[in-house]
Scaffold this motif. Structure first.
Motif, PDB file in Angstrom:
ATOM      1  N   PRO A  78       0.821  -1.218   0.000  1.00 41.60           N
ATOM      2  CA  PRO A  78       0.000   0.000   0.000  1.00 41.60           C
ATOM      3  C   PRO A  78       0.853   1.266   0.000  1.00 41.60           C
ATOM      4  O   PRO A  78       1.925   1.297   0.617  1.00 41.60           O
ATOM      5  CB  PRO A  78      -0.798  -0.116   1.305  1.00 41.60           C
ATOM      6  N   VAL A  79       0.387   2.297  -0.691  1.00 42.67           N
ATOM      7  CA  VAL A  79       1.149   3.557  -0.731  1.00 42.67           C
ATOM      8  C   VAL A  79       0.273   4.792  -0.501  1.00 42.67           C
ATOM      9  O   VAL A  79       0.803   5.901  -0.384  1.00 42.67           O
ATOM     10  CB  VAL A  79       1.889   3.737  -2.081  1.00 42.67           C
ATOM     11  N   LEU A  80      -1.042   4.618  -0.438  1.00 46.95           N
ATOM     12  CA  LEU A  80      -1.912   5.800  -0.340  1.00 46.95           C
ATOM     13  C   LEU A  80      -1.647   6.604   0.925  1.00 46.95           C
ATOM     14  O   LEU A  80      -1.780   7.833   0.922  1.00 46.95           O
ATOM     15  CB  LEU A  80      -3.390   5.395  -0.409  1.00 46.95           C
ATOM     16  N   LEU A  83       1.183   8.816   0.000  1.00 41.38           N
ATOM     17  CA  LEU A  83       0.793   9.826  -0.982  1.00 41.38           C
ATOM     18  C   LEU A  83       0.033  10.976  -0.330  1.00 41.38           C
ATOM     19  O   LEU A  83       0.225  12.139  -0.681  1.00 41.38           O
ATOM     20  CB  LEU A  83      -0.058   9.197  -2.088  1.00 41.38           C
ATOM     21  N   PHE A  84      -0.838  10.645   0.625  1.00 38.21           N
ATOM     22  CA  PHE A  84      -1.659  11.677   1.264  1.00 38.21           C
ATOM     23  C   PHE A  84      -1.138  12.084   2.638  1.00 38.21           C
ATOM     24  O   PHE A  84      -1.767  12.903   3.318  1.00 38.21           O
ATOM     25  CB  PHE A  84      -3.113  11.208   1.357  1.00 38.21           C
ATOM     26  N   ASP A  85      -0.009  11.512   3.035  1.00 39.98           N
ATOM     27  CA  ASP A  85       0.622  11.869   4.304  1.00 39.98           C
ATOM     28  C   ASP A  85      -0.339  11.698   5.481  1.00 39.98           C
ATOM     29  O   ASP A  85      -0.539  12.613   6.284  1.00 39.98           O
ATOM     30  CB  ASP A  85       1.144  13.314   4.238  1.00 39.98           C
ATOM     31  N   VAL A  86      -0.936  10.508   5.557  1.00 36.80           N
ATOM     32  CA  VAL A  86      -1.843  10.184   6.661  1.00 36.80           C
ATOM     33  C   VAL A  86      -1.389   8.870   7.292  1.00 36.80           C
ATOM     34  O   VAL A  86      -0.478   8.207   6.805  1.00 36.80           O
ATOM     35  CB  VAL A  86      -3.310  10.059   6.175  1.00 36.80           C
ATOM     36  N   SER A  87      -2.060   8.471   8.348  1.00 39.08           N
ATOM     37  CA  SER A  87      -1.713   7.228   9.032  1.00 39.08           C
ATOM     38  C   SER A  87      -2.122   6.027   8.178  1.00 39.08           C
ATOM     39  O   SER A  87      -3.116   6.073   7.456  1.00 39.08           O
ATOM     40  CB  SER A  87      -2.424   7.183  10.385  1.00 39.08           C
ATOM     41  N   SER A  88      -1.379   4.940   8.300  1.00 39.46           N
ATOM     42  CA  SER A  88      -1.696   3.730   7.534  1.00 39.46           C
ATOM     43  C   SER A  88      -2.879   2.969   8.130  1.00 39.46           C
ATOM     44  O   SER A  88      -3.415   2.047   7.507  1.00 39.46           O
ATOM     45  CB  SER A  88      -0.484   2.810   7.469  1.00 39.46           C
ATOM     46  N   GLY A  89      -3.296   3.333   9.313  1.00 43.20           N
ATOM     47  CA  GLY A  89      -4.427   2.645   9.932  1.00 43.20           C
ATOM     48  C   GLY A  89      -5.042   3.472  11.044  1.00 43.20           C
ATOM     49  O   GLY A  89      -4.455   4.469  11.460  1.00 43.20           O
ATOM     50  N   PRO A  90      -6.227   3.081  11.463  1.00 41.74           N
ATOM     51  CA  PRO A  90      -6.975   1.917  11.002  1.00 41.74           C
ATOM     52  C   PRO A  90      -7.429   2.077   9.556  1.00 41.74           C
ATOM     53  O   PRO A  90      -7.580   3.204   9.069  1.00 41.74           O
ATOM     54  CB  PRO A  90      -8.165   1.848  11.964  1.00 41.74           C
ATOM     55  N   VAL A 116      -9.792   9.314   2.614  1.00 42.42           N
ATOM     56  CA  VAL A 116      -9.040   8.120   2.221  1.00 42.42           C
ATOM     57  C   VAL A 116      -9.229   7.023   3.262  1.00 42.42           C
ATOM     58  O   VAL A 116      -9.253   7.288   4.469  1.00 42.42           O
ATOM     59  CB  VAL A 116      -7.539   8.446   2.028  1.00 42.42           C
ATOM     60  N   LEU A 117      -9.409   5.809   2.764  1.00 40.17           N
ATOM     61  CA  LEU A 117      -9.427   4.627   3.616  1.00 40.17           C
ATOM     62  C   LEU A 117      -8.143   3.855   3.305  1.00 40.17           C
ATOM     63  O   LEU A 117      -8.017   3.257   2.235  1.00 40.17           O
ATOM     64  CB  LEU A 117     -10.656   3.753   3.336  1.00 40.17           C
ATOM     65  N   THR A 118      -7.192   3.921   4.204  1.00 38.24           N
ATOM     66  CA  THR A 118      -5.894   3.305   3.960  1.00 38.24           C
ATOM     67  C   THR A 118      -5.987   1.787   4.137  1.00 38.24           C
ATOM     68  O   THR A 118      -7.044   1.243   4.442  1.00 38.24           O
ATOM     69  CB  THR A 118      -4.833   3.888   4.902  1.00 38.24           C
ATOM     70  N   SER A 119      -4.873   1.112   3.963  1.00 34.07           N
ATOM     71  CA  SER A 119      -4.873  -0.356   3.982  1.00 34.07           C
ATOM     72  C   SER A 119      -5.113  -0.937   5.374  1.00 34.07           C
ATOM     73  O   SER A 119      -5.746  -1.981   5.513  1.00 34.07           O
ATOM     74  CB  SER A 119      -3.537  -0.873   3.460  1.00 34.07           C
ATOM     75  N   GLY A 120      -4.622  -0.246   6.401  1.00 34.63           N
ATOM     76  CA  GLY A 120      -4.626  -0.862   7.720  1.00 34.63           C
ATOM     77  C   GLY A 120      -3.478  -1.849   7.828  1.00 34.63           C
ATOM     78  O   GLY A 120      -2.578  -1.865   6.990  1.00 34.63           O
ATOM     79  N   GLN A 121      -3.521  -2.699   8.846  1.00 39.03           N
ATOM     80  CA  GLN A 121      -2.454  -3.678   9.045  1.00 39.03           C
ATOM     81  C   GLN A 121      -2.431  -4.676   7.889  1.00 39.03           C
ATOM     82  O   GLN A 121      -3.469  -5.091   7.393  1.00 39.03           O
ATOM     83  CB  GLN A 121      -2.661  -4.404  10.372  1.00 39.03           C
TER      84      GLN A 121
END
Length: 230
Positions: A78-80, A83-90, A116-121
């Motif tokens: 995952p890279v979003l 790209l958006f400089d946010v946390s990878s989770g939740p 954005v809904l990132t990948s999470g763990q």
């Protein structure tokens, strides 16, 4: 950090940003008879620019007063979040596991109307997770709270994740890179989408222009799957 590559946000008057607006308009025209609420953006192989295409298209749609949700469906690389400089989770996996509701996992971005809904763990079984009935339900939930949902998918040829995700969306766009994607790879990617019974909206040809820096896109679309390159 990949934040500087969001050209539709940082340089909205550039020719490159304009190509994303053209892509946005083409998708809108294809939604006249049947509203397309969710679009999966994928590629045949890695490093073809699918995540940048997804992100900049999402920005362009949000700038057009659409409520947009962008989902990181790549539970392998995952890279979003970068790209958006946010946390990878939740993120996605946390929602799928029932640990959090989608409304709580969505993160605001610097772009108005875009979440954005990132990948999470990262899970040990990404294909099973994205191919689950719960994943389709997650996409429906996102569609209910947004005007359009864009999903960044793993490439089609190395893993099955993209084909599994394609079955649950309104349309699919395949990113192809000039000088990188081989003809047989493009054909195979098209065949995979056709076999998944998904609607192929078109292909984005990355670096197809004469720009020496950054990305330049040409969009080839068609309502029929047989309009893709043969």
């Amino acid at each position: 950090m990949l934040y500087h590559k969001l050209v539709a946000w940082h340089d909205p008057k550039s020719p490159i940003a304009e190509t994303y607006r053209i892509l946005r308009t083409n998708i809108q025209f294809m939604s006249i008879d049947s509203k397309i609420k969710s679009v999966l953006i994928t590629s045949s192989s890695p490093n073809e620019g699918k995540s940048l295409t997804t992100s900049n298209l999402a920005i362009s749609m949000a700038q057009n007063n659409n409520k947009v949700i962008i989902i990181d469906g790549d539970l392998r690389k995952p890279v979003l979040h970068d790209l958006f400089d946010v946390s990878s989770g939740p993120g996605v996996t946390d929602v799928l596991l029932g640990q959090v509701e989608i409304t709580s996992a969505l993160q605001e971005t610097v772009v108005e109307n875009l979440r954005v809904l990132t990948s999470g763990q990262l899970p040990p079984n990404p294909a099973e997770m994205v191919g689950s009935a719960r994943m389709k339900q997650l996409i429906r939930e996102a569609e209910n709270i947004a005007d359009v949902v864009l999903i960044d998918s793993p490439p089609l040829l190395p893993v099955t994740d993209g084909a599994l995700l394609a079955a649950g969306v309104g349309g699919v766009i395949i990113v192809i890179t000039r000088g990188l994607t081989k003809k047989n790879q493009a054909i195979k990617a098209k065949e995979i989408i056709n076999s998944s019974q998904a609607r192929l909206l078109g292909m984005v040809f990355n670096k197809s222009g004469t720009e020496r820096k950054g990305y330049y896109y040409y969009y080839y679309s068609g309502k029929q799957n047989n309009n893709a390159p043969k």
